[in-house]
Design a protein around this motif. Structure first.
Motif, PDB file in Angstrom:
ATOM      1  N   ALA A   9       0.775  -1.283   0.150  1.00  0.00           N
ATOM      2  CA  ALA A   9      -0.060  -0.091  -0.046  1.00  0.00           C
ATOM      3  C   ALA A   9       0.889   1.119  -0.139  1.00  0.00           C
ATOM      4  O   ALA A   9       1.821   1.381   0.901  1.00  0.00           O
ATOM      5  N   MET A  10       0.704   2.147  -0.932  1.00  0.00           N
ATOM      6  CA  MET A  10       1.447   3.320  -1.061  1.00  0.00           C
ATOM      7  C   MET A  10       0.532   4.511  -0.439  1.00  0.00           C
ATOM      8  O   MET A  10      -0.789   4.564  -0.887  1.00  0.00           O
ATOM      9  N   GLN A  11       1.120   5.312   0.243  1.00  0.00           N
ATOM     10  CA  GLN A  11       0.156   6.528   0.735  1.00  0.00           C
ATOM     11  C   GLN A  11       1.110   7.736   0.848  1.00  0.00           C
ATOM     12  O   GLN A  11       2.333   7.640   1.148  1.00  0.00           O
ATOM     13  N   GLU A  12       0.691   8.866   0.417  1.00  0.00           N
ATOM     14  CA  GLU A  12       1.050  10.277   0.314  1.00  0.00           C
ATOM     15  C   GLU A  12       1.131  10.824   1.890  1.00  0.00           C
ATOM     16  O   GLU A  12       0.144  11.195   2.136  1.00  0.00           O
ATOM     17  N   VAL A  13       2.259  10.810   2.315  1.00  0.00           N
ATOM     18  CA  VAL A  13       2.082  11.367   3.884  1.00  0.00           C
ATOM     19  C   VAL A  13       2.308  12.937   3.535  1.00  0.00           C
ATOM     20  O   VAL A  13       1.663  13.381   4.764  1.00  0.00           O
ATOM     21  N   LEU A  14       3.070  13.504   2.696  1.00  0.00           N
ATOM     22  CA  LEU A  14       3.502  14.768   2.841  1.00  0.00           C
ATOM     23  C   LEU A  14       3.837  15.400   1.499  1.00  0.00           C
ATOM     24  O   LEU A  14       4.159  14.445   0.846  1.00  0.00           O
ATOM     25  N   THR A  15       3.522  16.434   1.082  1.00  0.00           N
ATOM     26  CA  THR A  15       3.928  17.030  -0.096  1.00  0.00           C
ATOM     27  C   THR A  15       4.972  18.305   0.458  1.00  0.00           C
ATOM     28  O   THR A  15       4.553  18.991   1.330  1.00  0.00           O
ATOM     29  N   LEU A  16       6.312  18.226   0.077  1.00  0.00           N
ATOM     30  CA  LEU A  16       7.124  19.381   0.620  1.00  0.00           C
ATOM     31  C   LEU A  16       6.689  20.719   0.335  1.00  0.00           C
ATOM     32  O   LEU A  16       6.809  21.432   1.122  1.00  0.00           O
ATOM     33  N   PRO A  17       6.103  20.905  -1.007  1.00  0.00           N
ATOM     34  CA  PRO A  17       5.503  22.324  -1.347  1.00  0.00           C
ATOM     35  C   PRO A  17       4.384  22.808  -0.366  1.00  0.00           C
ATOM     36  O   PRO A  17       4.376  24.098  -0.253  1.00  0.00           O
ATOM     37  N   SER A  18       3.747  21.688  -0.046  1.00  0.00           N
ATOM     38  CA  SER A  18       2.690  22.327   0.867  1.00  0.00           C
ATOM     39  C   SER A  18       3.034  22.977   2.235  1.00  0.00           C
ATOM     40  O   SER A  18       2.170  23.504   2.914  1.00  0.00           O
ATOM     41  N   ILE A  19       4.278  22.581   2.666  1.00  0.00           N
ATOM     42  CA  ILE A  19       4.949  23.209   3.800  1.00  0.00           C
ATOM     43  C   ILE A  19       5.827  24.383   3.584  1.00  0.00           C
ATOM     44  O   ILE A  19       6.675  24.822   4.400  1.00  0.00           O
ATOM     45  N   GLY A  20       5.792  24.909   2.373  1.00  0.00           N
ATOM     46  CA  GLY A  20       6.514  26.157   2.197  1.00  0.00           C
ATOM     47  C   GLY A  20       7.976  25.758   1.474  1.00  0.00           C
ATOM     48  O   GLY A  20       8.873  26.733   1.201  1.00  0.00           O
ATOM     49  N   ILE A  21       8.150  24.515   0.901  1.00  0.00           N
ATOM     50  CA  ILE A  21       9.582  24.416   0.476  1.00  0.00           C
ATOM     51  C   ILE A  21       9.497  24.618  -1.103  1.00  0.00           C
ATOM     52  O   ILE A  21       8.638  24.033  -1.842  1.00  0.00           O
ATOM     53  N   ASN A  22      10.289  25.376  -1.524  1.00  0.00           N
ATOM     54  CA  ASN A  22      10.576  25.604  -2.814  1.00  0.00           C
ATOM     55  C   ASN A  22      10.932  24.446  -3.630  1.00  0.00           C
ATOM     56  O   ASN A  22      11.749  23.605  -3.281  1.00  0.00           O
ATOM     57  N   PRO A  23      10.197  24.147  -4.835  1.00  0.00           N
ATOM     58  CA  PRO A  23      10.455  22.892  -5.534  1.00  0.00           C
ATOM     59  C   PRO A  23      12.065  23.025  -6.072  1.00  0.00           C
ATOM     60  O   PRO A  23      12.542  21.704  -6.401  1.00  0.00           O
ATOM     61  N   GLN A  24      12.663  24.219  -6.372  1.00  0.00           N
ATOM     62  CA  GLN A  24      14.027  23.923  -6.789  1.00  0.00           C
ATOM     63  C   GLN A  24      15.114  23.432  -5.596  1.00  0.00           C
ATOM     64  O   GLN A  24      15.862  23.109  -6.147  1.00  0.00           O
ATOM     65  N   MET A  57       4.908  15.516  13.301  1.00  0.00           N
ATOM     66  CA  MET A  57       4.348  16.821  13.006  1.00  0.00           C
ATOM     67  C   MET A  57       4.538  17.304  11.875  1.00  0.00           C
ATOM     68  O   MET A  57       5.313  18.678  11.573  1.00  0.00           O
ATOM     69  N   PRO A  58       4.229  16.821  10.622  1.00  0.00           N
ATOM     70  CA  PRO A  58       4.881  17.400   9.537  1.00  0.00           C
ATOM     71  C   PRO A  58       4.409  18.775   8.961  1.00  0.00           C
ATOM     72  O   PRO A  58       4.893  19.291   8.296  1.00  0.00           O
ATOM     73  N   MET A  59       3.400  19.319   9.455  1.00  0.00           N
ATOM     74  CA  MET A  59       2.709  20.357   8.928  1.00  0.00           C
ATOM     75  C   MET A  59       3.296  21.470   9.965  1.00  0.00           C
ATOM     76  O   MET A  59       2.898  22.664   9.564  1.00  0.00           O
ATOM     77  N   GLN A  60       4.066  21.226  10.749  1.00  0.00           N
ATOM     78  CA  GLN A  60       4.691  22.350  11.696  1.00  0.00           C
ATOM     79  C   GLN A  60       6.427  22.257  11.609  1.00  0.00           C
ATOM     80  O   GLN A  60       6.917  21.892  12.288  1.00  0.00           O
ATOM     81  N   PRO A  61       6.910  22.659  10.330  1.00  0.00           N
ATOM     82  CA  PRO A  61       8.218  22.437  10.129  1.00  0.00           C
ATOM     83  C   PRO A  61       8.909  23.684  10.902  1.00  0.00           C
ATOM     84  O   PRO A  61       8.387  24.630  11.394  1.00  0.00           O
ATOM     85  N   LEU A  62      10.096  23.300  11.386  1.00  0.00           N
ATOM     86  CA  LEU A  62      11.195  23.938  11.889  1.00  0.00           C
ATOM     87  C   LEU A  62      12.140  24.535  11.196  1.00  0.00           C
ATOM     88  O   LEU A  62      12.829  24.073  10.439  1.00  0.00           O
ATOM     89  N   ARG A  63      12.010  26.095  10.876  1.00  0.00           N
ATOM     90  CA  ARG A  63      12.877  26.661  10.228  1.00  0.00           C
ATOM     91  C   ARG A  63      13.962  27.689  10.700  1.00  0.00           C
ATOM     92  O   ARG A  63      13.395  28.433  11.540  1.00  0.00           O
ATOM     93  N   ARG A  64      15.123  27.324  10.378  1.00  0.00           N
ATOM     94  CA  ARG A  64      16.477  28.060  11.324  1.00  0.00           C
ATOM     95  C   ARG A  64      17.094  28.767  10.304  1.00  0.00           C
ATOM     96  O   ARG A  64      17.563  28.084   9.155  1.00  0.00           O
ATOM     97  N   PRO A  65      17.689  29.952  10.386  1.00  0.00           N
ATOM     98  CA  PRO A  65      18.499  30.769   9.421  1.00  0.00           C
ATOM     99  C   PRO A  65      19.969  30.127   9.536  1.00  0.00           C
ATOM    100  O   PRO A  65      20.684  30.818  10.366  1.00  0.00           O
ATOM    101  N   ILE A  66      20.262  28.948   8.752  1.00  0.00           N
ATOM    102  CA  ILE A  66      21.517  28.686   9.019  1.00  0.00           C
ATOM    103  C   ILE A  66      22.159  28.269   7.528  1.00  0.00           C
ATOM    104  O   ILE A  66      21.306  27.970   6.681  1.00  0.00           O
ATOM    105  N   THR A  67      23.245  28.798   7.518  1.00  0.00           N
ATOM    106  CA  THR A  67      24.016  28.790   6.122  1.00  0.00           C
ATOM    107  C   THR A  67      24.903  27.479   6.113  1.00  0.00           C
ATOM    108  O   THR A  67      26.021  27.424   7.177  1.00  0.00           O
ATOM    109  N   ALA A  68      24.843  26.590   5.334  1.00  0.00           N
ATOM    110  CA  ALA A  68      25.565  25.439   5.214  1.00  0.00           C
ATOM    111  C   ALA A  68      25.503  24.577   3.905  1.00  0.00           C
ATOM    112  O   ALA A  68      24.396  24.970   2.971  1.00  0.00           O
TER     113      ALA A  68
END
Length: 1644
Positions: A9-24, A57-68
């Protein structure tokens, strides 16, 4: 194959663009997923950041200003590894952070770039460089350790994976490279397998590999297996294989047989290749995932193919194991995070294939088996599932429905999943019965029955994943998602998902309108805490749909948003008026407001109304400065609208500042009608005149009453307008006619004079004529002017003006002309009359015949000449006063009496009959003797009589009237005179009245009777009324005036009139003769007074008589009051049967009101009849309570079903101790929240505690049981049965009003329960305080640890330290470990130090010493010193430098232990106190330490002193050692000198050899460098020569002679020097320039 029947069984758990991730950024280099717990995404635009997605909690991503350059999340914990290249180097900087603790765990700089890295275990990172593989543990201080070198087959490969087995003994590195020339599009895969124990590598061709363990039958220990997949090409033949091999076979044990299987790629996937492999330990399955999304599933033990399908239309680049479900996660380029799980219900049938075929004519055995079971009872879950599968395959759904209806099948989640493939509704029923709550919720969501989701979840106590549901709905039905979100927002207890999160979900899918609709609905309350969301909804609409934002702002529904931010966005969106409304700084407003081209003028005008006076004027000034002509209309309109706020003076000054008379004209024009300021009116006239608005100047000067006439007149005269009408208006209205005439005459504007006199104001013609006469105007013009006006000209002032100037003769012709034209002007005729009287030209004729003259004026003029002519004139004009005066003065009384009688004027009679009139007697005599006898007019006689009466002359009047009325004169039967005679007698002579009544018949009986009553002549009045048969008035005299009821009754019997009896009855009623009055009313048949009769009868308690009266009244009236009173009267006389009979008959009684009255008067039996008849069960219940009929009262209350009724019956039953009935009532009351407390207090006030508790306990089982019941029962337990309290709290903690129960427990001192409640209510501060204050009852160590870490008041941490120190010192370290991340370690140490128990918390201090806190370091150092634990002390000093180093060194430098003193020297060395350190080391003969200290100090003097010390002490070996240790500091000459002097050359010789070798090497390097430099110089010179030679070669190609420039050829001028010869070509073929860049000049 249908997805429902697929084994995977295949299930879509999350789409990264839906939480604000740019497709690039969804690529292999930006996305990492080390386990099923976290996904880490590295973003580089718009700013560098790292996004961590917790899969829980996939819909509550943690975003940190980090350069790496790369980021990896630890597989198990919230630890983040970062890699970044150090600028300007090829080194990589590696760092590991603990996100929760916000601390850095480790860091390291790799000397070469790390091309790939991965967490191979939760504690170890694998680092792959271009040549080697390293392992770096995050524990301890270790650096990365090299494990092995990369094999040759992996050179120039892109590394895509690195893994190790569970024992960390086997490692595999996988890379990919471009395909072979035969098929370049097929990517080549390479693998390096490395054995840690054997330190050997093996190179293989493979694209993906994975380790696992498998227990072979008969072996005790599991075997280590590696599985790898490859796709290779050989001689044009493509081979795809899966291999499963055992690694490190166990000696003497059965081994795992090597397995391999083919990977079948469809033709469309010929260039596809495996990119990942995951092995499920749970199901022993191998998952092979390819780049283009194919999934191959194989059995681990047999390598048999299980399943193959395409799971993603987009390329897959990342996978991760999902051990909890036995599947894996995959991420594709579209950003889908897919989860593959084994479908346990279908995989076995899928593998097994079809069943054994059944012979024809036979029933399948399985069906026979299930048929037997169904006849015996209910099937279990597995049997139900298998039977249902057979039925579903045969498409006999109706059988399933019947069996479920008969409860023959056990419902389960698997059964529901099976049935769902054929019938969603039936599947939903199965899920509900099986209590598979998530599936029920999902089914409701599929059916879009969102309201049922909420209801069902509340019923079963399930909290669904609302966020996931909302996401699911969003994908297919955005509007449905909006409705669902709104339903969530209205849930009890608040929305389970944060509004901002919901909004972000909509916005991530660019559903701006839906997000706006949701926010507009939930933000209607306009709460301060929603300020961010209010700002957000406005922001998104201002950016995308400005018109929507404009409408929202126009609605005014928000007031807490970020106004400056919205103002900026409005300005950018071109909504300038909204921007103005939101800006609060004047510069911003002035910047925006000049955009008048894009702002609706009316809106701009309204905005000005919101500004202060100063700001508004500033903005208006700016608008005029920018565009005076274009913005003038707006400024004028603004000034008009807000003249009161801005001040009229300010607006005027603004216009005057810009000399805008046009603006001033328009502004003042609107304000003029409401202003009375003369200055404003003048300015308006001035502005209108200067703007050429002459018609407006004329109108204002004509209509305005407030301008300064003098100032205006002067301005208009100075302005010399071509139209003189404005000046004419001013002068005409304000009396400047002479000035006007003079101005017009002197300016030769004679036509305006004629126009003024003829058309404007002919009445002022006399003034004009007078001024013209003064200005010596020709008489012809004046006469013509007068004649042109003619009858319009006022004669009187004209005559006066002419008389003043002795020019009256001018008017003779004019007056005659007027008369000839038929003029009736009184002044004209007065003037002619005066002329005739003076000329004595038959004045009597004129006075009697001319109807136009003024009698008063002419009469006055005649008094001095002839009084009789004056009387003629006055009589003609009815000039009463003048006539009386002239006749009195000249004794003409007969004329006066005749005139007075004829005039019949009451005022004139009053005046002449006044006592003050000295001529009254003479006048009366003439009236009586002459005037009245001569008169034949009754009106004149009547007027005279009335005048005598008014003058209060009664006796004279009576005598006169007796002669006229009683002596048979012409007026004997006169009605008025008879009335007058009787009335005069009543007033002046009462004894004669009765005689006049008997003798006269023609008078007004009713009126005279009333006058007699007023004069208190009651018998006379009675006689008058009786004479005229006015029986009602007569009986009223008897009753009201004579006050004789007996005479009235006798009179009533005599006349027998209803009206008379009615009056008698009323009088009897007033006197309290109620029974007699009722009898009289009955005789009068009068029902009108029933209100008074009822009231009086009730007061007198004569209800029997009242019944008779009311029965009579009912025959005539249908009045509710009558019927109601009749029922009440029946009740009073106890005729209940009549009541029952009456209410059954037609009636109009208000039975409800009657019943209430009976109840109030305690007539309960009668009230019971009424209430039962009208079905008023509430009142019936109350009545039965009064009658002590409690069972009936309960029955009635049940029918009434009213809270108030239940309470009354309940309380009555409690008072009567009918507790069983009281409980029945109470159960119906306590379900109402508002009444619960009242019932409880009633029971408790009467001491019925057990009964109340029993009632509340019974109430728990009610369907409508609410929080108040559970809470109140808890309070009762706290007060009366504390042993049940804790059990009650734990059972119903979610249904309690915890704050209320907290107060009750606090009052009753139930500390343990109070603590539990505080914890449940998240009041951890109070819980901790309660535990510490009441520890004997409330303290539990584990519970306290859980509580103390959650408190908000940090002071409680230290209170807890004191608490444990005093009461539980053995557990204090455990408590401190829990608080380690929260407390101030310095403060804790101070507390323990003051208490003298510092040693007690040593384990705690050791644990927190890594924070390098000074107090902790010093405390531990003290303890180590006291314990003489030099090793721990040295370690502490090394690792933690934040302490008083000098103080510690001074303390231990004299310690008896050598190692302690050595540590002191070490501390001095670290502190830079080299001399003290060396001195201490020399003292303890620790020469090595001294030498090392000297070397590290960098101080040459110290090192050389140490050499001297060793020489002095004879320590030759130490001398030699010091020379090498301090080699860089000691000067060679000093060393040789000391050695030579002290005979230690042998010990210095090694140093000397080293020194010579070093310097010889340096010289060799210098020589080598010098030779290389010389060679470089030579090479450079040679290169320059070659270049010059090449240039000369080009020069030879030039012509031999070139034309000379003008002035440069031929012989030189003046004999000087000629130009120098051209030198050879320079660097680039150009002649070199002389100094300063100027060419040489020839001489002059």
């Amino acid at each position: 194959m249908a997805a429902a029947n697929a084994p995977i069984a295949m299930q879509e758990v999350l789409t990264l663009p839906s939480i604000g991730i740019n497709p690039q950024f969804i690529t292999f280099t930006h996305v990492t997923m080390e386990s099923d717990k976290y996904i880490c995404v590295r973003e580089t635009t718009p700013q560098n950041s790292v996004v961590i997605v917790d899969m829980n909690m996939p819909m509550q991503p943690l975003r940190r200003p980090i350069t790496a350059d790369s980021a990896l999340m630890n597989p198990n914990s919230r630890i983040l590894a970062l890699k970044a290249q150090i600028p300007a180097t090829t080194q990589d900087h590696l760092q590991v952070f603990n996100i929760e603790a916000k601390t850095k765990i480790k860091s390291h700089q790799m000397p070469e770039p790390v091309v790939f890295w991965k967490w191979i275990t939760p504690k170890t990172l694998g680092l792959i460089t271009q040549t080697s593989v390293y392992h770096w543990s995050i524990e301890g201080e270790s650096e990365p350790v090299k494990v092995f070198d990369r094999a040759a087959n992996l050179m120039n490969n892109q590394i895509i994976n690195y893994r190790c087995d569970s024992s960390e003994k086997w490692l595999v590195l996988i890379g990919i490279a471009p395909g072979s020339p035969e098929k370049p599009q097929l990517v080549k895969g390479n693998m390096q397998l490395f054995s840690v124990d054997q330190q050997r590598s093996q190179a293989l061709e493979a694209h993906a590999a994975s380790f696992t363990t498998f227990k072979v039958f008969g072996n005790e220990n599991p075997s280590i297996l590696i599985s790898f997949a490859s796709k290779t090409i050989n001689a044009g033949q493509i081979t795809s294989k899966l291999h499963v091999i055992e690694l490190g076979a166990q000696p003497g044990k059965s081994g795992f047989t090597k397995k391999q299987a083919d990977l079948f790629f469809p033709p469309d996937f010929a260039d596809d290749f495996p990119v990942a492999m995951q092995i499920s330990q749970k199901y022993s399955l191998i998952y092979v995932i390819t780049k283009l999304g194919l999934l191959f599933v194989y059995d681990l033990e047999t390598a048999s193919a299980v399943y193959r399908n395409r799971i993603s239309p987009d390329p897959i680049f990342l996978t991760s194991e999902a051990p909890s479900v036995g599947g894996f996660y995959a991420v594709n380029r579209r950003g889908q995070v897919l989860r593959a799980t084994v479908n346990e219900s279908t995989i076995i049938p899928f593998i097994s294939g079809q069943s054994v075929p059944v012979q024809p004519g036979q029933t399948p055995p399985l069906l026979q088996y299930f048929g037997t079971l169904l006849t015996r009872g209910k099937l279990n879950a597995f049997e139900s599932l298998e039977l249902s599968r057979l039925v579903v395959n045969q498409n006999k759904k109706n059988l399933l429905e019947n069996w479920l209806a008969e409860d023959k099948l056990e419902c389960s989640e698997e059964l529901g999943d099976l049935v769902k493939t054929v019938d969603n509704d039936l599947a939903l029923k199965i899920y509900i019965k099986a209590r598979v709550t998530p599936k029920v919720v999902a089914a409701f969501a599929e059916r879009r029955e969102f309201d049922k989701i909420l209801i069902y979840s509340k019923q079963v106590g399930y909290t669904p994943d609302y966020l996931f549901l909302l996401q699911t709905i969003l994908r297919t039905d955005p509007q449905g998602a909006v409705n669902f979100a709104l339903m969530m927002s209205q849930m009890e207890g608040g929305c389970p998902v944060d509004f901002n999160t919901i909004t972000d979900l909509f916005l991530q899918r660019n559903l701006i309108r839906e997000a706006t609709a949701f926010l507009l609905d939930v933000l209607k309350p306009n709460l301060p805490e929603h300020a961010f969301l209010q700002t957000k909804v406005l922001e998104i609409n201002l950016v995308t749909y400005p018109n929507v934002a404009d409408a929202i702002l126009a609605n005014g529904m928000f007031s807490h948003y970020d106004r400056p931010r919205i103002a900026q966005l409005c300005e950018k969106a071109g909504l300038y008026i909204r921007a103005l409304q939101h800006y609060s700084e004047l510069p911003d407003i002035k910047r925006v407001i000049v955009n008048t081209h894009a702002i609706e003028p009316q809106a701009l005008v309204e905005f000005f109304g919101t500004l202060s006076k100063e700001w508004a004027l500033e903005c208006m000034k700016d608008l005029l400065l920018v565009n005076l002509r274009g913005n003038l209309q707006i400024i004028v309109q603004t000034a008009k609208e807000y003249s009161e706020q801005l001040g009229v003076d300010g607006c005027i000054k603004l216009f005057e500042q810009f000399k805008s008379y046009e603006g001033l004209y328009f502004f003042l024009g609107s304000y003029l009608s409401s202003s009375e300021d003369p200055d404003i009116h003048f300015k308006y006239i001035e502005a209108a005149a200067k703007t050429g608005q002459l018609k407006e100047v004329e109108r204002v000067t004509r209509e305005s009453n407030f301008y300064d006439p003098e100032k205006t007149k002067n301005f208009l005269m100075e302005a010399k307008l071509p139209d003189a009408r404005p000046l004419i208006n001013v002068c005409d209205r304000f009396g400047f006619v002479p000035d006007l005439t003079h101005y017009l005459y002197t300016n030769n504007m004679l036509r305006y004079i004629e126009g003024y006199v003829q058309k404007v104001n002919p009445g002022n013609a006399p003034l004009v004529v007078g001024q013209l006469l003064d200005d010596e105007c020709p008489e012809d013009f004046i006469k013509g002017l007068i004649l042109s006006v003619r009858s319009l000209l006022p004669v009187e002032p004209l005559v006066a003006e002419c008389e003043k100037r002795n020019r009256l003769r001018l008017l003779t012709q004019f007056l005659e002309h007027l008369v000839s034209e038929g003029s009736q002007d009184v002044h004209v005729h007065n003037a002619l009359g005066k002329i005739i009287i003076d000329s004595n030209n038959n004045p009597e004729h004129f006075l009697t015949t001319n109807p136009y003259y003024d009698s008063r004026v002419v009469g006055k003029y005649c008094e001095k000449r002839d009084p009789t002519l004056a009387v003629v004139a006055y009589r003609r004009g009815q000039c009463d006063d003048e006539l009386i005066n002239v006749t009195n003065k000249n004794s003409l009384f007969k004329l006066q009496a005749r005139y007075v009688v004829e005039r019949m004027d009451a005022d004139m009679w009053e005046k002449v009959l006044q006592p003050e009139n000295e001529y009254r007697r003479q006048l009366i005599d003439q009236v009586v003797s002459t005037a009245l006898p001569e008169s034949k007019s009754p009106e004149q006689v009547s007027a005279a009589v009335k005048a005598f009466m008014t003058a209060d002359l009664p006796h004279e009047l009576i005598e006169l009237l007796e002669k006229i009325v009683l002596q048979n004169s012409a007026f004997s039967g006169n009605f008025n005179l008879q009335n007058l005679l009787i009335l005069t007698a009543i007033k002046a002579d009462p004894p004669r009245v009765m005689d006049y009544i008997n003798r006269l018949d023609n008078f007004d009986g009713p009126a005279v009777g009333e006058v007699a009553v007023e004069a208190q002549l009651y018998e006379e009045a009675f006689a008058i009324f009786k004479k005229f048969n006015l029986n009602v008035q007569a009986v009223n005299v008897l009753l009201d005036n004579i006050q004789s009821i007996e005479r009235a009754v006798e009179f009533a019997f005599r006349v027998e009139e209803d009206a008379v009896w009615s009056q008698v009855a009323k009088a009897q009623l007033r006197e309290g003769l109620v029974s007699d009055a009722i009898e009289s009313f009955i005789r009068a048949d009068d029902e009108t007074q029933f209100h008074d009769v009822i009231r009086a009868a009730e007061d007198a308690n004569v209800y029997h008589d009242l019944v008779k009266y009311l029965l009579m009244v009912r025959q005539k009236l249908k009045e509710p009051k009558v019927d109601g009173e009749l029922i009440f009267a029946y009740a009073k006389i106890d005729r209940l049967g009549d009541i029952e009979e009456f209410i059954l008959m037609p009636n109009v009684a208000n039975l409800q009101t009657v019943g209430d009255r009976l109840f109030e008067d305690a007539l309960y039996e009668a009230a019971k009849i009424i209430f039962a008849f009208i079905s008023n069960w509430a009142k019936l219940a109350c009545t039965l309570v009064k009658l002590k009929q409690f069972q009936g009262a309960v029955d009635a209350a049940r029918k009434a079903n009213s809270s108030k009724t239940w309470k009354e019956v309940c309380f009555a039953c409690v008072d009567a101790e009918e507790f069983r009935l009281a409980q029945i009532c109470g159960l119906n009351i306590i379900i109402q929240v508002d009444d619960l407390e009242e019932v409880s207090e009633y029971y408790q006030n009467r001491g019925c505690f057990n009964e109340l508790i029993s009632l509340m306990e019974s109430g728990l089982g009610l369907e409508r049981a609410h929080m108040g019941i559970f809470t109140e029962l808890g309070v009762l337990y706290a007060r009366y049965r504390p042993e049940k309290l804790m059990e009650h709290i734990k059972l119903f903690s979610t249904r309690l009003n915890i704050p209320k129960l907290i107060r009750a427990c606090d009052e009753q001192q139930h500390w343990k329960e109070l603590t539990y409640l505080y914890i449940q209510y998240d009041e951890f501060d109070n819980a901790a305080t309660t535990i510490m204050n009441h520890s004997p009852d409330a303290w539990d160590h584990m519970q306290f640890k859980d509580v103390i870490v959650k408190v908000a008041n940090v002071e409680l941490y230290y209170k807890a330290v004191h608490f444990y120190l005093q009461e539980h010192p053995d557990l204090i370290n455990d408590a401190l470990h829990v608080l380690a991340l929260r407390v101030d370690h310095t403060r804790v140490v101070d507390i323990m130090r003051k208490a003298g128990y510092l040693h007690l918390v040593k384990p705690y201090m050791v644990a927190v010493q890594s924070n390098n806190v000074a107090a902790v370091n010093e405390a531990l150092n003290e303890i180590y010193v006291e314990e003489e634990d030099y090793e721990r002390l040295r370690e502490s000093v090394d690792l933690h430098d934040n302490f008083d180093q000098i103080g510690l060194a001074q303390r231990i430098e004299k310690h008896e232990l050598l190692e302690m003193r050595r540590i002191a020297a070490y501390i001095y060395k670290k502190a830079g106190r080299w001399k003290q350190s060396i001195a201490l080391s020399k003292k303890d003969k620790l020469y090595k330490d001294a030498m090392e200290t000297g070397s590290q100090s960098g101080d040459r003097e110290l090192s050389e002193e140490l050499l001297v010390y060793f020489i002095e002490q004879g320590k030759k070996e130490c001398f030699a050692a010091c020379l090498f240790i301090c080699y860089d500091l000691i000067r060679p000459d000093v060393a040789l000198e000391l050695a030579w002097i002290n005979n230690m050359i042998d010990f210095a010789f090694p140093y000397l050899l080293q020194f010579i070798r070093e310097y010889a090497s340096k010289v060799d390097e210098l020589v080598k460098y010098n030779i290389e430099s010389q060679n470089e110089v030579k090479a450079k010179e040679k290169e320059e020569k070659d270049l010059v030679a090449q240039q000369n070669m080009y020069a030879q190609l030039l012509p031999l002679a070139l034309p000379a420039p003008p002035g440069m050829g031929g012989p030189t001028m003046g004999g000087g020097y000629g130009p120098p010869p051209i030198p050879s070509m320079g660097g680039m073929g150009m002649p070199p320039m002389p100094q300063f860049g100027m060419p040489p000049m020839g001489s002059y």
